[in-house]
Design a protein around this motif. Sequence first.
Motif, PDB file in Angstrom:
ATOM      1  N   LEU A 166      94.056  15.824  16.417  1.00 24.68           N
ATOM      2  CA  LEU A 166      94.334  16.836  15.390  1.00 24.68           C
ATOM      3  C   LEU A 166      94.277  18.255  15.948  1.00 24.68           C
ATOM      4  N   ARG A 167      93.841  18.398  17.198  1.00 27.24           N
ATOM      5  CA  ARG A 167      93.824  19.740  17.820  1.00 27.24           C
ATOM      6  C   ARG A 167      94.781  19.767  19.026  1.00 27.24           C
ATOM      7  N   ASP A 168      94.394  19.133  20.141  1.00 25.92           N
ATOM      8  CA  ASP A 168      95.306  19.170  21.301  1.00 25.92           C
ATOM      9  C   ASP A 168      96.583  18.399  20.963  1.00 25.92           C
ATOM     10  N   GLY A 169      96.453  17.329  20.172  1.00 25.98           N
ATOM     11  CA  GLY A 169      97.639  16.561  19.768  1.00 25.98           C
ATOM     12  C   GLY A 169      98.616  17.430  18.999  1.00 25.98           C
ATOM     13  N   ALA A 223      84.640  21.166  14.873  1.00 22.94           N
ATOM     14  CA  ALA A 223      85.553  22.309  14.840  1.00 22.94           C
ATOM     15  C   ALA A 223      85.714  22.841  16.260  1.00 22.94           C
ATOM     16  N   PHE A 224      86.934  23.272  16.560  1.00 19.38           N
ATOM     17  CA  PHE A 224      87.234  23.779  17.904  1.00 19.38           C
ATOM     18  C   PHE A 224      87.428  25.295  17.843  1.00 19.38           C
ATOM     19  N   GLY A 225      87.050  25.969  18.918  1.00 20.94           N
ATOM     20  CA  GLY A 225      87.281  27.418  18.997  1.00 20.94           C
ATOM     21  C   GLY A 225      87.111  27.873  20.427  1.00 20.94           C
ATOM     22  N   LEU A 270      83.599  24.644  21.986  1.00 22.77           N
ATOM     23  CA  LEU A 270      84.208  25.920  22.395  1.00 22.77           C
ATOM     24  C   LEU A 270      84.833  25.786  23.771  1.00 22.77           C
ATOM     25  N   VAL A 271      86.056  26.288  23.894  1.00 21.76           N
ATOM     26  CA  VAL A 271      86.699  26.302  25.204  1.00 21.76           C
ATOM     27  C   VAL A 271      86.343  27.625  25.882  1.00 21.76           C
ATOM     28  N   GLY A 272      86.099  27.557  27.181  1.00 25.85           N
ATOM     29  CA  GLY A 272      85.787  28.782  27.929  1.00 25.85           C
ATOM     30  C   GLY A 272      86.350  28.676  29.330  1.00 25.85           C
ATOM     31  N   PHE A 314      81.025  22.215  25.202  1.00 23.77           N
ATOM     32  CA  PHE A 314      81.740  23.242  25.953  1.00 23.77           C
ATOM     33  C   PHE A 314      82.898  22.609  26.705  1.00 23.77           C
ATOM     34  N   ASP A 315      84.123  23.010  26.367  1.00 26.17           N
ATOM     35  CA  ASP A 315      85.311  22.540  27.091  1.00 26.17           C
ATOM     36  C   ASP A 315      85.551  23.495  28.252  1.00 26.17           C
ATOM     37  N   ALA A 316      85.265  23.029  29.463  1.00 30.09           N
ATOM     38  CA  ALA A 316      85.397  23.878  30.653  1.00 30.09           C
ATOM     39  C   ALA A 316      86.863  23.892  31.086  1.00 30.09           C
ATOM     40  N   GLU A 317      87.571  24.914  30.600  1.00 31.68           N
ATOM     41  CA  GLU A 317      89.021  24.984  30.822  1.00 31.68           C
ATOM     42  C   GLU A 317      89.332  25.175  32.317  1.00 31.68           C
ATOM     43  N   HIS A 318      90.386  24.516  32.789  1.00 30.70           N
ATOM     44  CA  HIS A 318      90.827  24.618  34.196  1.00 30.70           C
ATOM     45  C   HIS A 318      89.707  24.324  35.169  1.00 30.70           C
ATOM     46  N   LEU A 347      84.588  18.516  31.335  1.00 33.88           N
ATOM     47  CA  LEU A 347      85.369  19.011  32.466  1.00 33.88           C
ATOM     48  C   LEU A 347      86.850  18.793  32.160  1.00 33.88           C
ATOM     49  N   CYS A 348      87.596  19.887  32.128  1.00 35.06           N
ATOM     50  CA  CYS A 348      89.001  19.766  31.698  1.00 35.06           C
ATOM     51  C   CYS A 348      89.952  19.931  32.879  1.00 35.06           C
ATOM     52  N   ASP A 349      90.899  18.994  32.964  1.00 29.01           N
ATOM     53  CA  ASP A 349      91.995  19.170  33.920  1.00 29.01           C
ATOM     54  C   ASP A 349      93.157  19.740  33.107  1.00 29.01           C
ATOM     55  N   THR A 350      93.029  21.001  32.790  1.00 27.03           N
ATOM     56  CA  THR A 350      93.911  21.651  31.812  1.00 27.03           C
ATOM     57  C   THR A 350      95.388  21.572  32.209  1.00 27.03           C
ATOM     58  N   ASN A 351      95.680  21.796  33.488  1.00 29.48           N
ATOM     59  CA  ASN A 351      97.084  21.774  33.916  1.00 29.48           C
ATOM     60  C   ASN A 351      97.558  20.373  34.298  1.00 29.48           C
ATOM     61  N   ILE A 357      85.034  14.238  29.939  1.00 24.50           N
ATOM     62  CA  ILE A 357      86.256  14.433  30.728  1.00 24.50           C
ATOM     63  C   ILE A 357      87.432  14.628  29.776  1.00 24.50           C
ATOM     64  N   HIS A 358      88.273  15.600  30.087  1.00 30.72           N
ATOM     65  CA  HIS A 358      89.451  15.907  29.257  1.00 30.72           C
ATOM     66  C   HIS A 358      90.615  16.076  30.230  1.00 30.72           C
ATOM     67  N   THR A 359      91.529  15.109  30.229  1.00 31.05           N
ATOM     68  CA  THR A 359      92.628  15.160  31.192  1.00 31.05           C
ATOM     69  C   THR A 359      93.972  15.318  30.482  1.00 31.05           C
ATOM     70  N   HIS A 360      94.927  15.806  31.243  1.00 35.53           N
ATOM     71  CA  HIS A 360      96.314  15.889  30.756  1.00 35.53           C
ATOM     72  C   HIS A 360      97.193  15.021  31.646  1.00 35.53           C
ATOM     73  N   ASN A 361      98.323  14.635  31.090  1.00 37.62           N
ATOM     74  CA  ASN A 361      99.101  13.559  31.702  1.00 37.62           C
ATOM     75  C   ASN A 361     100.273  14.028  32.563  1.00 37.62           C
TER      76      ASN A 361
HETATM   77  C1  LIG Z   1      90.423  22.473  26.256  1.00 39.09           C
HETATM   78  C2  LIG Z   1      91.712  21.916  26.606  1.00 39.09           C
HETATM   79  O1  LIG Z   1      92.439  21.457  25.759  1.00 39.09           O
HETATM   80  C3  LIG Z   1      92.116  21.928  27.990  1.00 39.09           C
HETATM   81  O2  LIG Z   1      91.494  22.585  28.804  1.00 39.09           O
HETATM   82  O3  LIG Z   1      93.113  21.257  28.302  1.00 39.09           O
END
Ligand SMILES: CC(=O)C(=O)O
Length: 541
Positions: A13-16, A71-73, A101-103, A141-145, A174-178, A205-209
């Motif tokens: 509902l957020r990143d989606g 809640a996300f912010g 919170l993303v930072g 804490f979402d550790a961006e990048h 730990l986010c693999d944002t890119n 862990i938060h990964t992107h595809n």
């Molecule tokens: C927080 C998030 O969505 C990201 O770093 O990809």
Amino acid sequence: MTREKLYLYDTTLRDGQQTQGVQFSTEEKQQIAQTLDALGVDYIEGGWPGANPTDSAFFDAAPKTRARFTAFGMTKRAGRSAENDDVLAAVMNAGTDSMCLVGKTHDFHVTTALGITLAENTENIRASIAYIAAQGREALFDAEHFFDGYKANPEYATEAVLAAYSAGARWVVLCDTNGGTLPEEIGAITRAVIDAGIPGDRLGIHTHNDTANAVAGSLAAVDAGARQIQGTLNGLGERCGNANLITLIPILMLKSPYAERFEIGVSKDALRGLTAASRQLDDILNRVPTKQAPFVGASAFAHKAGLHASAILKDPSTYEHIDPDLVGNARVIPMSNQAGQSNLRRRLSEAGLSVEAGNLALVRILDRIKEREAEGYTYDSAQASFELLAREELGQMPAFFEVKRYKVTVERRKNKRNQMVSLSEAIVVVKVDGEKKLSVSESIDAEGRDRGPVNALWTALAKDLGRYGDAVADMRLVDFKVRITGGGTEAVTRVIIDSEDAQGRRWSTVGVSANLVDASFDALLDAVNWKLLREGAVARA
Ligand SMILES: CC(=O)C(=O)O
Ligand SMILES: CC(=O)SCCNC(=O)CCNC(=O)[C@H](O)C(C)(C)COP(=O)(O)OP(=O)(O)OC[C@H]1O[C@@H](n2cnc3c(N)ncnc32)[C@H](O)[C@@H]1OP(=O)(O)O
């Protein structure tokens, strides 16, 4: 052996919602949250309160979920206190027990995107997380990048996540944002963070595809010690998407070594709802389900080659890595009418129809479904139409009324103020208990606006159904989806209508035709017939 708890955090509902072309309505968010809750995820991230009206409205009427509703912010901005940051205030005011919170954790982003010093950024993270924790609320804490940041400047990336952890973050994610980090590197860096002092049971862990490795990267982090996985249904998410929970859940429950080592909140029963959950989301998005999706795709257990099909009939494990039933999917063997009977019987029993194994009606139902699916129908989500079709084959479908004819007109004309307006009108002739009834209806809302030809048809149909009128009086059409699909040799229109009644029942029906209005009427008739069945209406012989 006791299994360790592994937490699932859903961000559909957020990143989606950051997927191109995806914008959920508040009602859709409610529906998805209920599905996620039934599935058994631990966290449901609902969106970013204050960022847009839909998210704010959703948090105002937050669903009651067993999962922690989050809640996300973002962390507070420099030059103001956490208490005085309006963006953070909107997140806090949503009143959820958990907040994520993303930072920034990549020095380049701190200096380039935020334009502040590294020390200021660390302090923003610390103060924001401490502010949440001081209120007795759970901070994530979402550790961006993070992975790119760690590769560029491991000291700073580590300082940033340690700041969040020391300030009281329950989870440091730990986010693999890119999305460019490969699994082996994700595992090694996750291990390094654990060595730096953040225990694995506080790491997510938060990964992107972006390299089609989001699921593998998540598993690599778990192998290294992380105990929370963030992901989305069907892998929705920014750019190429997030880690797909629909793939990860069965891996974690059915595959070694995860099944033996970990416990997740999804029960075996809920796992059987996986295929339905995946298709429900596609349905909401009006997307064609990916046939080759692992575990839940229509082709995931389809056996086409002769060698495969013949061996499968002797023992399904010859060409299947799991039993499709475990994830609510079905085996498809072309040419075999036996295929899918157990699945069919389960769907029938969900509709309250008990049919014994071997009943020839099962073969007829399967045949008709196959025929109709070839014409463009789909029964994955249109459970009400499925039930009606099955009842017809079982000789359990009463003929409540007969439609003799209908007609719809749509007119564009100028009104008194010289504005172009449209007007839809419908005429429906039905025969109820031997008596013909003709109803005419215009489709106009309270402000005098045209509500379209399908609404005109619905109001005309409902206007005079004789003694069945009361039974359908509280029914309304709540959603209408149209898709052009290749049925047979020509493109046809498929319409799915969602209806609702005052008792809170919601049901979906499908209609198919080369003509949009015909397809709509087809779906409409199923909707009315299903409602009459549920109301216990009795047809006169
Ligand atoms: C927080 C998030 O969505 C990201 O770093 O990809
Ligand atoms: C990696 C991810 O996917 S994180 C999720 C990203 N999601 C979204 O961005 C969707 C929702 N976002 C929004 O609706 C808006 O960006 C809002 C409402 C949050 C903020 O809107 P605005 O105040 O107009 O800011 P805008 O979007 O233009 O820029 C973001 C601002 O936040 C700052 N910022 C970005 N990340 C952070 C952070 N982690 N901590 C503090 N400040 C941050 C940026 O420097 C920028 O500030 P500036 O305008 O002073 O340069």
